[in-house]
Design a protein around this motif. Structure first.
Motif, PDB file in Angstrom:
ATOM      1  N   ALA A 236      -1.108  14.285  -9.219  1.00  0.00           N
ATOM      2  CA  ALA A 236      -1.507  13.181 -10.097  1.00  0.00           C
ATOM      3  C   ALA A 236      -2.664  13.603 -10.994  1.00  0.00           C
ATOM      4  N   LEU A 237      -3.648  14.270 -10.425  1.00  0.00           N
ATOM      5  CA  LEU A 237      -4.814  14.686 -11.197  1.00  0.00           C
ATOM      6  C   LEU A 237      -4.457  15.760 -12.224  1.00  0.00           C
TER       7      LEU A 237
ATOM      8  N   LEU B 246       0.829  -1.207   0.000  1.00  0.00           N
ATOM      9  CA  LEU B 246       0.000   0.000   0.000  1.00  0.00           C
ATOM     10  C   LEU B 246       0.868   1.264   0.000  1.00  0.00           C
ATOM     11  N   LEU B 247       1.763   1.311  -1.001  1.00  0.00           N
ATOM     12  CA  LEU B 247       2.599   2.485  -1.191  1.00  0.00           C
ATOM     13  C   LEU B 247       2.003   3.373  -2.279  1.00  0.00           C
ATOM     14  N   CYS B 248       2.260   4.653  -2.181  1.00  0.00           N
ATOM     15  CA  CYS B 248       1.776   5.608  -3.174  1.00  0.00           C
ATOM     16  C   CYS B 248       2.476   5.378  -4.510  1.00  0.00           C
ATOM     17  N   GLN B 249       1.712   5.297  -5.579  1.00  0.00           N
ATOM     18  CA  GLN B 249       2.285   5.066  -6.901  1.00  0.00           C
ATOM     19  C   GLN B 249       3.082   6.268  -7.412  1.00  0.00           C
TER      20      GLN B 249
ATOM     21  N   LEU C  95      -5.849  10.378 -16.010  1.00  0.00           N
ATOM     22  CA  LEU C  95      -6.769  10.723 -14.928  1.00  0.00           C
ATOM     23  C   LEU C  95      -7.654  11.918 -15.272  1.00  0.00           C
ATOM     24  N   HIS C  96      -7.592  12.361 -16.513  1.00  0.00           N
ATOM     25  CA  HIS C  96      -8.398  13.516 -16.913  1.00  0.00           C
ATOM     26  C   HIS C  96      -9.803  13.121 -17.344  1.00  0.00           C
ATOM     27  N   VAL C  97     -10.062  11.806 -17.454  1.00  0.00           N
ATOM     28  CA  VAL C  97     -11.371  11.328 -17.893  1.00  0.00           C
ATOM     29  C   VAL C  97     -12.090  10.675 -16.722  1.00  0.00           C
TER      30      VAL C  97
ATOM     31  N   SER D 226      -1.241  13.532  -0.265  1.00  0.00           N
ATOM     32  CA  SER D 226      -0.354  14.625  -0.673  1.00  0.00           C
ATOM     33  C   SER D 226      -0.117  14.639  -2.177  1.00  0.00           C
ATOM     34  N   CYS D 227      -0.125  13.450  -2.805  1.00  0.00           N
ATOM     35  CA  CYS D 227       0.192  13.356  -4.230  1.00  0.00           C
ATOM     36  C   CYS D 227      -1.039  13.390  -5.135  1.00  0.00           C
TER      37      CYS D 227
END
Length: 211
Positions: free
Chosen positions: A134-135, A85-88, A141-143, A129-130
């Motif tokens: 990311a967005l 469960l680490l941030c990608q 992630l724009h859709v 935080s990320c």
């Protein structure tokens, strides 16, 4: 300490899970007799830990040298993010300390709903935080992205390329790419060259996408 790096050419942060050109592992594979009978896919020179959940897991270097391969994920780091469960994006623990839950960004391309409050996710979590970076930077992630706080997760399946043996045990690619195989009950895992781990996530509570 963040493990995100920057692409020097564009100065864009490179997420932790992205593969680099210098990490490619081209070790040859073949079929061998498994300890319990039958054939299974193997590297010609096997290492301890090559097989995960019954499938051969693709090796990948960890140097992060060369050019970012934006359309490819580093297999080892992707699995590490899923299982731990680490941030990608930054590679740090994604769990929210205040709630004990894990933020997860999902889209139709990386998530399939299963039941009312759960589903299968092929992309790792993203820490709070990320999420904004990311967005803003990831075109995938724009859709119609959605963000959930997830209470429970477990390994469910793998995405794999499929191989078949000849009479001498040589491995031939069948042309089947990114086949999803469940970790339990599938007879095809010995023929799989697994690249991504898929998690079943549940106890999903929606978050405001602007957070």
């Amino acid at each position: 300490m963040t493990r995100t790096r920057s692409d020097q050419a564009s100065k864009i942060p490179v997420p932790y899970v992205i593969a680099y050109s210098g990490e490619l592992d081209t070790s040859p594979i073949k079929f061998v007799r498994s300890p319990i009978g039958g054939l299974r896919l193997s590297y010609e020179h096997p290492h301890e830990g090559d097989w995960r959940y019954g499938a051969l897991c693709a090796r990948s270097g960890q140097s992060r040298e060369g050019r970012p391969q934006w359309r490819k994920l580093n297999t080892r780091r992707q699995w590490d993010c899923m299982e731990n469960l680490l941030c990608q994006v930054c590679g740090n623990p994604a769990q929210d300390r205040a709630t004990g839950r894990v933020p997860w960004i999902v889209t139709d391309a990386v998530f399939r709903r299963v039941g009312a409050t759960g589903g299968l996710a092929s992309a790792p979590p993203t820490c709070l935080s990320c999420i904004p970076v990311a967005l803003s930077l990831c075109p995938h992630l724009h859709v119609s992205p959605a963000i959930y706080m997830v209470g429970n997760s477990r390994p469910a399946s793998v995405l794999a390329d499929m191989y078949t043996p000849d009479a001498e045990g040589r491995a031939y690619f069948t042309g089947e790419h990114n086949v999803e195989l469940p970790l339990w009950g599938s007879t095809n895992l010995p023929f799989a060259f697994a690249h991504q781990l898929v998690m079943f996530i549940s106890e999903m509570t929606p978050m405001n996408v602007t957070q």
